[in-house]
Design an enzyme around this catalytic site. Sequence first.
Site: not given
Length: 552
Positions: A123, A228
């Site tokens: 990532k 989130d």
Amino acid sequence: MGKVNVAKLRYMSRDDFRVLTAVEMGMKNHEIVPGSLIASIASLKHGGCNKVLRELVKHKLIAWERTKTVQGYRLTNAGYDYLALKTLSSRQVVESVGNQMGVGKESDIYIVANEEGQQFALKLHRLGRTSFRNLKNKRDYHKHRHNVSWLYLSRLSAMKEFAYMKALYERKFPVPKPIDYNRHAVVMELINGYPLCQIHHVEDPASVYDEAMELIVKLANHGLIHGDFNEFNLILDESDHITMIDFPQMVSTSHPNAEWYFDRDVKCIKDFFMKRFSYESELFPTFKDIRREDTLDVEVSASGYTKEMQADDELLHPLGPDDKNIETKEGSEFSFSDGEVAEKAEVYGSENESERNCLEESEGCYCRSSGDPEQIKEDSLSEESADARSFEMTEFNQALEEIKGQVVENNSVTEFSEEKNRTENYNRQDGQRVQGGVPAGSDEYEDECPHLIALSSLNREFRPFRDEENVGAMNQYRTRTLSITSSGSAVSCSTIPPELVKQKVKRQLTKQQKSAVRRRLQKGEANIFTKQRRENMQNIKSSLEAASFWGE
């Protein structure tokens, strides 16, 4: 910010990465790094820094920028990717880079593999995109800083995510296993599943719904709120179990808006299951249902948990007696039990009291000895033991008096050699006087100085006790002290005033610093002037060619 092209990574030399690292170090306090500073930081063994810079600009690893005041280089996202991949490959974590799996507003995800062929997820954080420009207002990565590079913010985001992932994985949360991280790149376990947003059919949506709500409550019980928690950050595997990803925006339950974040996460899951699977449940958690079990927000320094809150928690939850016992047990290897400490205290107290009583008796003050507790209890002693004890005390007092007399006599022992020389000189003078016809013990001298004659006779009487043999024995009882006159040392004084010395040293250091800066600028800016001269010559040549073309 396209795909990472790692084709040139294998062909880059050590000097290329050294210059690239120099640009990164210069960007700590420069938005545009001058070439002279890059050359001084890189310090290439054989020179040629500007040639390397031109090659890096050609491959778009750095960018050349020129304004009205400054001109220099800045690091691009591709160059930052190369630095992170180089470090991970040197650690033998990443050997090859595969396809791009996903693109988000904050990151890009790639498939990578190590030397053994084991696949991981890489990532790369990409903060500062067009769709995510309000990060400095919504996140506290930069804290008190006003001007921060987007690359540095990406690095802080990666560090936070790795810290969250490691702490959650150690507590058996359904998160990917963290492998390693460097700069803005995080290597984690590759999950075999699909995002929940891509799934349109589930056999048992109620169980998935319950698992998601339990995960929200479990996070809150450990002091964290995801912030989130939606279908884009949940991965569903083949057995319909949820794996949670994307943690940089986590906040603490002590945050002022913690309840709002918690209710928003719950609402996102409720709305998604209602729209996608037509499943609605009356059971959902609230912020009041949280029961604090752990302080994970303190461990990872989550957003909203400040140092003031930590100090308040320490005051509200002090250490109890159990915690103190644990600390004392784990304190040191040389700890004693309570019984041993009590015995040592009694022995120490009895020794101190016996010494104090002996001193009082030697000064003439009678005080009964307070020995051990067993001796205090035995009050009915026989007369023989009492006589023996009194006899021992009298011997002890006599020994003390003898020692005191020796200490008094020892005050003159230090001057023994001088007095010995003086007595020898006096004897010589007396012999000379006798030879000259004046008797040493005449009546005239006796009438004039009778006390001197008495002192000389006394000195002769005590002389056998002050010979060299007795002096050596008495020196054993002397307490050696340093003489003030003998320990004094002469301090060397300089004729130059200290103010003048400081001025000379300061002037010399300033001169050295200026010469170092001058050498660095000459070394780095020489090629800049050469480049400007070439541009001027090119302009002149092109203007002359244009003039000849028009026939002027």
